[in-house]
Motif scaffolding. Structure first.
Motif, mmCIF file in Angstrom:
data_model
loop_
_atom_site.group_PDB
_atom_site.id
_atom_site.type_symbol
_atom_site.label_atom_id
_atom_site.label_comp_id
_atom_site.label_asym_id
_atom_site.label_seq_id
_atom_site.Cartn_x
_atom_site.Cartn_y
_atom_site.Cartn_z
ATOM 1 N N LEU A 158 0.818 -1.193 0.000
ATOM 2 C CA LEU A 158 0.000 0.000 0.000
ATOM 3 C C LEU A 158 0.859 1.253 0.000
ATOM 4 C CD1 LEU A 158 -2.748 -0.954 2.623
ATOM 5 C CD2 LEU A 158 -2.855 -1.147 0.141
ATOM 6 N N SER A 159 0.529 2.180 -0.892
ATOM 7 C CA SER A 159 1.198 3.482 -0.901
ATOM 8 C C SER A 159 0.282 4.453 -0.170
ATOM 9 C CB SER A 159 1.445 3.931 -2.347
ATOM 10 O OG SER A 159 2.287 3.027 -3.009
ATOM 11 N N VAL A 160 0.368 4.436 1.135
ATOM 12 C CA VAL A 160 -0.527 5.245 1.959
ATOM 13 C C VAL A 160 0.284 5.983 3.018
ATOM 14 C CG1 VAL A 160 -2.487 3.683 1.604
ATOM 15 C CG2 VAL A 160 -0.955 3.312 3.535
ATOM 16 N N SER A 161 -0.392 6.901 3.709
ATOM 17 C CA SER A 161 0.261 7.686 4.746
ATOM 18 C C SER A 161 0.584 6.814 5.952
ATOM 19 C CB SER A 161 -0.643 8.847 5.167
ATOM 20 O OG SER A 161 -1.863 8.343 5.710
ATOM 21 N N ALA A 162 1.496 7.298 6.780
ATOM 22 C CA ALA A 162 1.937 6.524 7.955
ATOM 23 C C ALA A 162 0.791 6.175 8.904
ATOM 24 C CB ALA A 162 3.043 7.280 8.682
ATOM 25 N N PRO A 163 -0.121 7.116 9.244
ATOM 26 C CA PRO A 163 -1.222 6.746 10.154
ATOM 27 C C PRO A 163 -2.117 5.651 9.592
ATOM 28 C CG PRO A 163 -0.999 9.131 10.014
ATOM 29 C CD PRO A 163 -0.128 8.558 8.940
ATOM 30 N N LEU A 164 -2.428 5.751 8.283
ATOM 31 C CA LEU A 164 -3.288 4.731 7.683
ATOM 32 C C LEU A 164 -2.564 3.392 7.611
ATOM 33 C CD1 LEU A 164 -5.874 3.867 6.406
ATOM 34 C CD2 LEU A 164 -5.112 4.825 4.226
ATOM 35 N N ARG A 165 -1.277 3.431 7.297
ATOM 36 C CA ARG A 165 -0.503 2.193 7.263
ATOM 37 C C ARG A 165 -0.512 1.514 8.634
ATOM 38 N NH1 ARG A 165 3.991 4.201 5.879
ATOM 39 N NH2 ARG A 165 3.531 4.196 3.647
ATOM 40 N N GLU A 166 -0.456 2.304 9.686
ATOM 41 C CA GLU A 166 -0.471 1.745 11.043
ATOM 42 C C GLU A 166 -1.823 1.106 11.356
ATOM 43 O OE1 GLU A 166 1.356 0.526 14.391
ATOM 44 O OE2 GLU A 166 2.287 1.624 12.728
ATOM 45 N N VAL A 167 -2.898 1.739 10.894
ATOM 46 C CA VAL A 167 -4.231 1.161 11.115
ATOM 47 C C VAL A 167 -4.345 -0.177 10.384
ATOM 48 C CG1 VAL A 167 -6.703 1.449 10.706
ATOM 49 C CG2 VAL A 167 -5.341 3.397 11.467
ATOM 50 N N GLU A 195 -9.784 -11.650 16.420
ATOM 51 C CA GLU A 195 -10.633 -10.835 17.290
ATOM 52 C C GLU A 195 -10.565 -9.396 16.788
ATOM 53 O OE1 GLU A 195 -9.711 -11.338 21.392
ATOM 54 O OE2 GLU A 195 -9.827 -13.520 21.311
ATOM 55 N N PRO A 196 -11.383 -9.044 15.802
ATOM 56 C CA PRO A 196 -11.313 -7.706 15.191
ATOM 57 C C PRO A 196 -11.492 -6.588 16.216
ATOM 58 C CG PRO A 196 -12.677 -9.184 13.871
ATOM 59 C CD PRO A 196 -12.395 -9.905 15.155
ATOM 60 N N LEU A 197 -10.703 -5.540 16.032
ATOM 61 C CA LEU A 197 -10.776 -4.387 16.921
ATOM 62 C C LEU A 197 -11.926 -3.472 16.502
ATOM 63 C CD1 LEU A 197 -6.965 -3.501 17.051
ATOM 64 C CD2 LEU A 197 -8.290 -4.752 18.764
ATOM 65 N N GLU A 198 -12.492 -2.753 17.474
ATOM 66 C CA GLU A 198 -13.523 -1.769 17.181
ATOM 67 C C GLU A 198 -12.881 -0.528 16.567
ATOM 68 O OE1 GLU A 198 -16.710 -2.225 17.490
ATOM 69 O OE2 GLU A 198 -16.576 -4.201 18.452
ATOM 70 N N ALA A 201 -8.686 3.832 16.138
ATOM 71 C CA ALA A 201 -8.410 5.268 16.105
ATOM 72 C C ALA A 201 -7.546 5.690 17.296
ATOM 73 C CB ALA A 201 -9.725 6.051 16.096
ATOM 74 N N ALA A 202 -7.854 5.140 18.470
ATOM 75 C CA ALA A 202 -7.101 5.509 19.667
ATOM 76 C C ALA A 202 -5.651 5.050 19.580
ATOM 77 C CB ALA A 202 -7.772 4.904 20.905
ATOM 78 N N TYR A 203 -5.430 3.870 19.024
ATOM 79 C CA TYR A 203 -4.069 3.331 18.923
ATOM 80 C C TYR A 203 -3.164 4.193 18.043
ATOM 81 C CZ TYR A 203 -5.297 -1.104 21.193
ATOM 82 O OH TYR A 203 -5.682 -2.067 22.101
ATOM 83 N N VAL A 204 -3.730 4.863 17.052
ATOM 84 C CA VAL A 204 -2.911 5.689 16.154
ATOM 85 C C VAL A 204 -3.048 7.180 16.460
ATOM 86 C CG1 VAL A 204 -2.980 3.981 14.310
ATOM 87 C CG2 VAL A 204 -4.725 5.765 14.372
ATOM 88 N N GLY A 205 -3.724 7.509 17.558
ATOM 89 C CA GLY A 205 -3.835 8.899 17.970
ATOM 90 C C GLY A 205 -4.681 9.756 17.055
ATOM 91 N N ARG A 206 -5.722 9.186 16.473
ATOM 92 C CA ARG A 206 -6.629 9.910 15.593
ATOM 93 C C ARG A 206 -8.064 9.693 16.058
ATOM 94 N NH1 ARG A 206 -2.183 11.141 14.059
ATOM 95 N NH2 ARG A 206 -1.480 11.604 11.926
ATOM 96 N N SER A 207 -8.954 10.563 15.622
ATOM 97 C CA SER A 207 -10.364 10.359 15.919
ATOM 98 C C SER A 207 -10.949 9.374 14.925
ATOM 99 C CB SER A 207 -11.131 11.680 15.818
ATOM 100 O OG SER A 207 -11.177 12.133 14.470
#
Length: 337
Positions: A230-239, A249-252, A257-263
Protein backbone atom coordinates in the motif's frame (compact mmCIF):
# COMPACT_ATOMS: atom_id res chain seq x y z
CA UNK A 1 -29.75 -12.82 -8.29
CA UNK A 2 -27.69 -10.58 -5.98
CA UNK A 3 -24.76 -8.90 -7.68
CA UNK A 4 -21.37 -9.93 -6.35
CA UNK A 5 -19.50 -7.35 -4.29
CA UNK A 6 -16.24 -6.03 -5.70
CA UNK A 7 -13.09 -5.74 -3.62
CA UNK A 8 -11.82 -2.23 -2.96
CA UNK A 9 -8.53 -0.47 -2.32
CA UNK A 10 -5.44 -2.53 -1.54
CA UNK A 11 -7.41 -5.79 -1.25
CA UNK A 12 -8.47 -5.90 -4.90
CA UNK A 13 -5.11 -7.12 -6.18
CA UNK A 14 -4.84 -9.79 -3.51
CA UNK A 15 -7.94 -11.47 -4.87
CA UNK A 16 -7.38 -10.84 -8.56
CA UNK A 17 -4.09 -12.66 -8.30
CA UNK A 18 -5.97 -15.95 -7.99
CA UNK A 19 -7.60 -15.37 -11.37
CA UNK A 20 -6.11 -15.96 -14.79
CA UNK A 21 -3.53 -13.31 -15.58
CA UNK A 22 -1.60 -12.25 -18.63
CA UNK A 23 1.87 -13.26 -19.74
CA UNK A 24 4.53 -10.69 -20.49
CA UNK A 25 5.56 -11.61 -24.00
CA UNK A 26 5.37 -15.33 -23.22
CA UNK A 27 2.64 -17.77 -24.12
CA UNK A 28 2.43 -21.49 -23.66
CA UNK A 29 4.05 -23.68 -21.03
CA UNK A 30 7.60 -22.97 -19.84
CA UNK A 31 9.86 -25.98 -19.37
CA UNK A 32 12.49 -25.96 -16.62
CA UNK A 33 15.34 -28.45 -16.29
CA UNK A 34 17.30 -28.96 -13.06
CA UNK A 35 20.75 -30.52 -13.46
CA UNK A 36 21.58 -32.15 -10.12
CA UNK A 37 25.33 -32.35 -9.54
CA UNK A 38 26.80 -34.64 -6.86
CA UNK A 39 26.28 -33.18 -3.35
CA UNK A 40 23.94 -30.49 -4.72
CA UNK A 41 22.21 -28.25 -2.18
CA UNK A 42 18.84 -29.88 -1.55
CA UNK A 43 17.38 -26.77 0.19
CA UNK A 44 18.38 -24.50 -2.72
CA UNK A 45 16.95 -26.92 -5.28
CA UNK A 46 13.66 -27.37 -3.40
CA UNK A 47 13.23 -23.61 -2.88
CA UNK A 48 13.48 -22.98 -6.62
CA UNK A 49 11.30 -25.98 -7.48
CA UNK A 50 8.68 -25.11 -4.84
CA UNK A 51 8.34 -21.61 -6.28
CA UNK A 52 7.57 -23.04 -9.71
CA UNK A 53 5.17 -25.67 -8.33
CA UNK A 54 3.34 -22.99 -6.36
CA UNK A 55 2.85 -20.96 -9.54
CA UNK A 56 1.09 -24.01 -10.99
CA UNK A 57 -1.16 -24.20 -7.94
CA UNK A 58 -2.41 -20.69 -8.63
CA UNK A 59 -2.61 -21.10 -12.42
CA UNK A 60 -2.36 -24.73 -13.51
CA UNK A 61 0.12 -25.91 -16.14
CA UNK A 62 2.21 -22.72 -16.43
CA UNK A 63 5.43 -24.71 -15.95
CA UNK A 64 6.82 -28.20 -16.25
CA UNK A 65 9.95 -29.31 -14.39
CA UNK A 66 12.35 -32.17 -15.07
CA UNK A 67 15.46 -33.31 -13.21
CA UNK A 68 18.67 -34.37 -14.95
CA UNK A 69 22.05 -35.85 -14.02
CA UNK A 70 25.31 -36.18 -15.93
CA UNK A 71 25.30 -39.93 -15.49
CA UNK A 72 22.81 -42.76 -15.18
CA UNK A 73 21.62 -43.68 -11.70
CA UNK A 74 21.21 -41.73 -8.50
CA UNK A 75 22.64 -38.46 -7.17
CA UNK A 76 23.36 -37.78 -3.50
CA UNK A 77 22.37 -34.38 -2.12
CA UNK A 78 24.28 -32.38 0.49
CA UNK A 79 21.92 -33.71 3.17
CA UNK A 80 22.66 -37.31 2.27
CA UNK A 81 19.27 -37.88 0.64
CA UNK A 82 19.51 -39.79 -2.62
CA UNK A 83 17.49 -38.71 -5.65
CA UNK A 84 17.05 -40.52 -8.94
CA UNK A 85 16.77 -37.84 -11.65
CA UNK A 86 14.28 -38.23 -14.47
CA UNK A 87 16.92 -38.55 -17.18
CA UNK A 88 20.55 -38.15 -18.15
CA UNK A 89 21.25 -34.74 -19.66
CA UNK A 90 22.07 -34.84 -23.35
CA UNK A 91 21.38 -32.77 -26.46
CA UNK A 92 17.93 -34.27 -26.79
CA UNK A 93 17.15 -33.29 -23.20
CA UNK A 94 17.92 -29.65 -23.97
CA UNK A 95 15.24 -29.57 -26.63
CA UNK A 96 12.31 -27.37 -25.60
CA UNK A 97 13.89 -26.10 -22.36
CA UNK A 98 13.30 -22.47 -21.45
CA UNK A 99 15.49 -22.58 -18.34
CA UNK A 100 18.32 -24.89 -17.29
CA UNK A 101 19.35 -24.69 -13.63
CA UNK A 102 22.77 -26.03 -12.57
CA UNK A 103 22.33 -27.22 -8.97
CA UNK A 104 25.61 -27.25 -7.06
CA UNK A 105 26.40 -27.43 -3.38
CA UNK A 106 29.04 -26.81 -0.73
CA UNK A 107 30.82 -30.11 -1.45
CA UNK A 108 30.12 -30.27 -5.18
CA UNK A 109 33.53 -30.76 -6.87
CA UNK A 110 34.55 -27.87 -9.11
CA UNK A 111 35.12 -30.13 -12.06
CA UNK A 112 33.34 -29.56 -15.35
CA UNK A 113 33.62 -32.45 -17.76
CA UNK A 114 34.00 -31.75 -21.50
CA UNK A 115 30.51 -33.20 -21.97
CA UNK A 116 28.96 -30.78 -19.46
CA UNK A 117 30.80 -27.80 -20.93
CA UNK A 118 29.61 -28.73 -24.42
CA UNK A 119 26.01 -29.07 -23.24
CA UNK A 120 26.06 -25.70 -21.44
CA UNK A 121 27.49 -23.90 -24.46
CA UNK A 122 24.93 -25.61 -26.67
CA UNK A 123 22.15 -24.50 -24.34
CA UNK A 124 23.40 -20.90 -24.51
CA UNK A 125 23.52 -21.04 -28.31
CA UNK A 126 19.93 -22.31 -28.28
CA UNK A 127 18.89 -19.22 -26.26
CA UNK A 128 18.05 -21.28 -23.18
CA UNK A 129 18.23 -19.16 -20.03
CA UNK A 130 20.94 -20.56 -17.73
CA UNK A 131 20.96 -20.52 -13.94
CA UNK A 132 23.29 -21.65 -11.18
CA UNK A 133 22.49 -22.47 -7.56
CA UNK A 134 25.06 -22.38 -4.73
CA UNK A 135 28.30 -22.90 -6.73
CA UNK A 136 26.45 -23.58 -9.98
CA UNK A 137 27.72 -20.25 -11.33
CA UNK A 138 31.26 -21.70 -11.40
CA UNK A 139 30.24 -24.21 -14.07
CA UNK A 140 28.81 -21.39 -16.18
CA UNK A 141 31.93 -19.31 -15.62
CA UNK A 142 34.39 -21.97 -16.72
CA UNK A 143 32.54 -22.17 -20.04
CA UNK A 144 32.78 -18.41 -20.53
CA UNK A 145 29.04 -18.08 -20.17
CA UNK A 146 29.24 -15.36 -17.48
CA UNK A 147 31.51 -13.02 -19.44
CA UNK A 148 30.04 -9.53 -19.11
CA UNK A 149 27.39 -10.69 -16.62
CA UNK A 150 26.80 -9.97 -12.94
CA UNK A 151 26.44 -13.15 -10.90
CA UNK A 152 26.10 -14.61 -7.41
CA UNK A 153 27.86 -17.63 -5.90
CA UNK A 154 28.32 -19.03 -2.41
CA UNK A 155 31.07 -17.11 -0.53
CA UNK A 156 33.18 -20.26 -0.25
CA UNK A 157 33.57 -20.37 -4.04
CA UNK A 158 33.55 -16.64 -4.78
CA UNK A 159 37.37 -16.28 -5.06
CA UNK A 160 37.59 -19.29 -7.38
CA UNK A 161 34.98 -17.88 -9.75
CA UNK A 162 36.50 -14.39 -9.67
CA UNK A 163 39.90 -15.84 -10.62
CA UNK A 164 38.41 -18.09 -13.31
CA UNK A 165 36.09 -15.57 -14.95
CA UNK A 166 37.85 -12.21 -14.82
CA UNK A 167 35.39 -10.45 -17.11
CA UNK A 168 32.39 -11.48 -15.00
CA UNK A 169 31.22 -9.28 -12.12
CA UNK A 170 31.15 -11.65 -9.16
CA UNK A 171 28.98 -10.01 -6.50
CA UNK A 172 28.34 -10.72 -2.81
CA UNK A 173 24.58 -10.60 -3.34
CA UNK A 174 22.33 -13.57 -2.43
CA UNK A 175 20.97 -13.74 -5.98
CA UNK A 176 21.41 -11.95 -9.29
CA UNK A 177 19.19 -11.89 -12.37
CA UNK A 178 21.11 -10.42 -15.30
CA UNK A 179 19.33 -10.85 -18.63
CA UNK A 180 19.44 -14.58 -19.47
CA UNK A 181 21.71 -15.56 -16.57
CA UNK A 182 20.26 -16.29 -13.13
CA UNK A 183 22.46 -17.14 -10.15
CA UNK A 184 21.86 -17.68 -6.43
CA UNK A 185 24.26 -18.16 -3.55
CA UNK A 186 21.85 -19.63 -0.99
CA UNK A 187 18.45 -21.35 -0.62
CA UNK A 188 16.75 -18.01 0.10
CA UNK A 189 18.49 -16.58 -2.94
CA UNK A 190 17.17 -19.48 -5.04
CA UNK A 191 13.62 -18.62 -4.00
CA UNK A 192 13.97 -14.95 -4.97
CA UNK A 193 15.82 -15.86 -8.15
CA UNK A 194 12.96 -18.10 -9.27
CA UNK A 195 10.43 -15.40 -8.41
CA UNK A 196 12.28 -12.82 -10.47
CA UNK A 197 12.38 -15.17 -13.45
CA UNK A 198 8.66 -15.85 -13.20
CA UNK A 199 8.08 -12.09 -13.06
CA UNK A 200 9.75 -11.71 -16.48
CA UNK A 201 7.18 -14.11 -17.95
CA UNK A 202 3.99 -13.34 -16.06
CA UNK A 203 2.16 -10.54 -14.29
CA UNK A 204 2.94 -9.09 -10.89
CA UNK A 205 -0.24 -10.54 -9.41
CA UNK A 206 1.00 -14.10 -9.90
CA UNK A 207 4.33 -13.30 -8.22
CA UNK A 208 2.58 -11.72 -5.24
CA UNK A 209 0.28 -14.73 -5.01
CA UNK A 210 3.31 -17.04 -4.80
CA UNK A 211 4.81 -14.80 -2.12
CA UNK A 212 1.59 -14.95 -0.10
CA UNK A 213 1.67 -18.75 -0.08
CA UNK A 214 5.40 -19.24 0.56
CA UNK A 215 6.09 -16.35 2.95
CA UNK A 216 5.66 -18.25 6.18
CA UNK A 217 5.56 -16.29 9.44
CA UNK A 218 5.55 -17.26 13.12
CA UNK A 219 1.86 -18.14 13.13
CA UNK A 220 0.10 -20.36 10.63
CA UNK A 221 -2.58 -17.66 10.42
CA UNK A 222 -0.22 -14.87 9.38
CA UNK A 223 0.59 -15.03 5.72
CA UNK A 224 -1.52 -12.27 4.17
CA UNK A 225 0.32 -8.96 4.54
CA UNK A 226 -1.46 -6.05 2.98
CA UNK A 227 0.58 -3.12 4.26
CA UNK A 228 3.81 -3.56 2.22
CA UNK A 229 1.83 -3.19 -1.02
CA UNK A 230 0.00 0.00 0.00
CA UNK A 231 1.20 3.48 -0.90
CA UNK A 232 -0.53 5.24 1.96
CA UNK A 233 0.26 7.69 4.75
CA UNK A 234 1.94 6.52 7.95
CA UNK A 235 -1.22 6.75 10.15
CA UNK A 236 -3.29 4.73 7.68
CA UNK A 237 -0.50 2.19 7.26
CA UNK A 238 -0.47 1.74 11.04
CA UNK A 239 -4.23 1.16 11.11
CA UNK A 240 -3.93 -1.46 8.36
CA UNK A 241 -1.14 -3.19 10.29
CA UNK A 242 -3.35 -3.29 13.39
CA UNK A 243 -6.18 -4.81 11.37
CA UNK A 244 -3.84 -7.34 9.84
CA UNK A 245 -2.56 -8.37 13.28
CA UNK A 246 -6.05 -8.72 14.74
CA UNK A 247 -8.13 -10.85 12.39
CA UNK A 248 -9.26 -13.46 14.89
CA UNK A 249 -10.63 -10.83 17.29
CA UNK A 250 -11.31 -7.71 15.19
CA UNK A 251 -10.78 -4.39 16.92
CA UNK A 252 -13.52 -1.77 17.18
CA UNK A 253 -13.17 1.45 15.22
CA UNK A 254 -12.69 3.46 18.41
CA UNK A 255 -9.81 1.17 19.43
CA UNK A 256 -8.10 1.49 16.05
CA UNK A 257 -8.41 5.27 16.11
CA UNK A 258 -7.10 5.51 19.67
CA UNK A 259 -4.07 3.33 18.92
CA UNK A 260 -2.91 5.69 16.15
CA UNK A 261 -3.83 8.90 17.97
CA UNK A 262 -6.63 9.91 15.59
CA UNK A 263 -10.36 10.36 15.92
CA UNK A 264 -12.76 7.89 14.32
CA UNK A 265 -13.78 10.52 11.78
CA UNK A 266 -10.14 11.18 10.85
CA UNK A 267 -9.50 7.48 10.27
CA UNK A 268 -12.62 7.18 8.14
CA UNK A 269 -11.47 10.15 6.06
CA UNK A 270 -8.02 8.59 5.54
CA UNK A 271 -9.58 5.37 4.22
CA UNK A 272 -11.96 7.28 1.94
CA UNK A 273 -9.25 9.55 0.49
CA UNK A 274 -6.44 7.00 0.09
CA UNK A 275 -8.17 3.66 -0.43
CA UNK A 276 -11.60 4.72 -1.66
CA UNK A 277 -13.46 2.67 0.91
CA UNK A 278 -14.52 2.59 4.57
CA UNK A 279 -12.47 1.07 7.42
CA UNK A 280 -15.23 -1.44 8.12
CA UNK A 281 -15.34 -2.66 4.54
CA UNK A 282 -11.56 -2.87 4.26
CA UNK A 283 -11.37 -4.89 7.49
CA UNK A 284 -14.02 -7.29 6.21
CA UNK A 285 -12.23 -7.71 2.89
CA UNK A 286 -8.94 -8.36 4.67
CA UNK A 287 -10.58 -11.08 6.78
CA UNK A 288 -12.47 -12.70 3.89
CA UNK A 289 -9.30 -12.74 1.77
CA UNK A 290 -7.37 -14.48 4.54
CA UNK A 291 -10.23 -16.94 4.96
CA UNK A 292 -10.04 -17.84 1.29
CA UNK A 293 -6.28 -18.40 1.52
CA UNK A 294 -6.72 -20.68 4.52
CA UNK A 295 -9.44 -22.68 2.82
CA UNK A 296 -7.36 -23.07 -0.34
CA UNK A 297 -3.94 -23.74 1.12
CA UNK A 298 -4.38 -25.36 4.55
CA UNK A 299 -6.24 -28.36 5.92
CA UNK A 300 -8.16 -26.28 8.47
CA UNK A 301 -11.88 -26.96 8.68
CA UNK A 302 -14.39 -24.32 7.69
CA UNK A 303 -15.22 -23.69 11.35
CA UNK A 304 -11.54 -23.25 12.23
CA UNK A 305 -11.14 -20.81 9.36
CA UNK A 306 -14.14 -18.66 10.25
CA UNK A 307 -12.97 -18.46 13.88
CA UNK A 308 -9.40 -17.59 12.81
CA UNK A 309 -10.75 -14.76 10.67
CA UNK A 310 -13.11 -13.25 13.22
CA UNK A 311 -16.53 -14.32 11.95
CA UNK A 312 -19.21 -14.84 14.60
CA UNK A 313 -21.20 -17.64 12.98
CA UNK A 314 -21.14 -20.06 10.02
CA UNK A 315 -24.16 -18.35 8.47
CA UNK A 316 -22.55 -14.89 8.62
CA UNK A 317 -19.30 -16.27 7.21
CA UNK A 318 -21.10 -18.06 4.37
CA UNK A 319 -23.12 -14.96 3.52
CA UNK A 320 -20.03 -12.72 3.34
CA UNK A 321 -18.03 -15.30 1.39
CA UNK A 322 -20.78 -15.79 -1.17
CA UNK A 323 -21.22 -12.04 -1.57
CA UNK A 324 -17.59 -11.61 -2.68
CA UNK A 325 -16.73 -14.87 -4.42
CA UNK A 326 -20.09 -16.00 -5.77
CA UNK A 327 -20.15 -19.38 -4.01
CA UNK A 328 -20.25 -20.78 -0.49
CA UNK A 329 -17.01 -21.48 1.39
CA UNK A 330 -17.83 -25.19 1.35
CA UNK A 331 -17.39 -25.08 -2.44
CA UNK A 332 -13.85 -23.66 -2.29
CA UNK A 333 -11.21 -25.74 -4.07
CA UNK A 334 -8.50 -27.08 -1.79
CA UNK A 335 -4.99 -26.64 -3.17
CA UNK A 336 -3.01 -28.17 -0.32
CA UNK A 337 0.24 -29.68 -1.65
Amino acid sequence: MTERRQFSGGMKGKNLRYLEGECRGFSGQAKVGFLLLEHFSLPAFTQALDTIVTANLLRPALFTAQTFAMQDGEVTSDLGLVIKPDARLNMEGLHGLNLLVICGGYRTPLNASPELSHLLRSAAEADITLAGLWNGAWFLGICGLLDGYRCAIHPEHRPALAELSKVAHVTSEPFVVDRDRLTAASPAGAYHMALEWIKTLHDKALVEGIEDILSFEESRYRRIKASPHLSVSAPLREVVKLMDANLEEPLEMEQLAAYVGRSRRQVERLFKEQLGTTPQRYYLELRITEARRLLQHTELSQVEVLVACGFVSPSHFSKCYSAYFGYRPSKEIRRVK
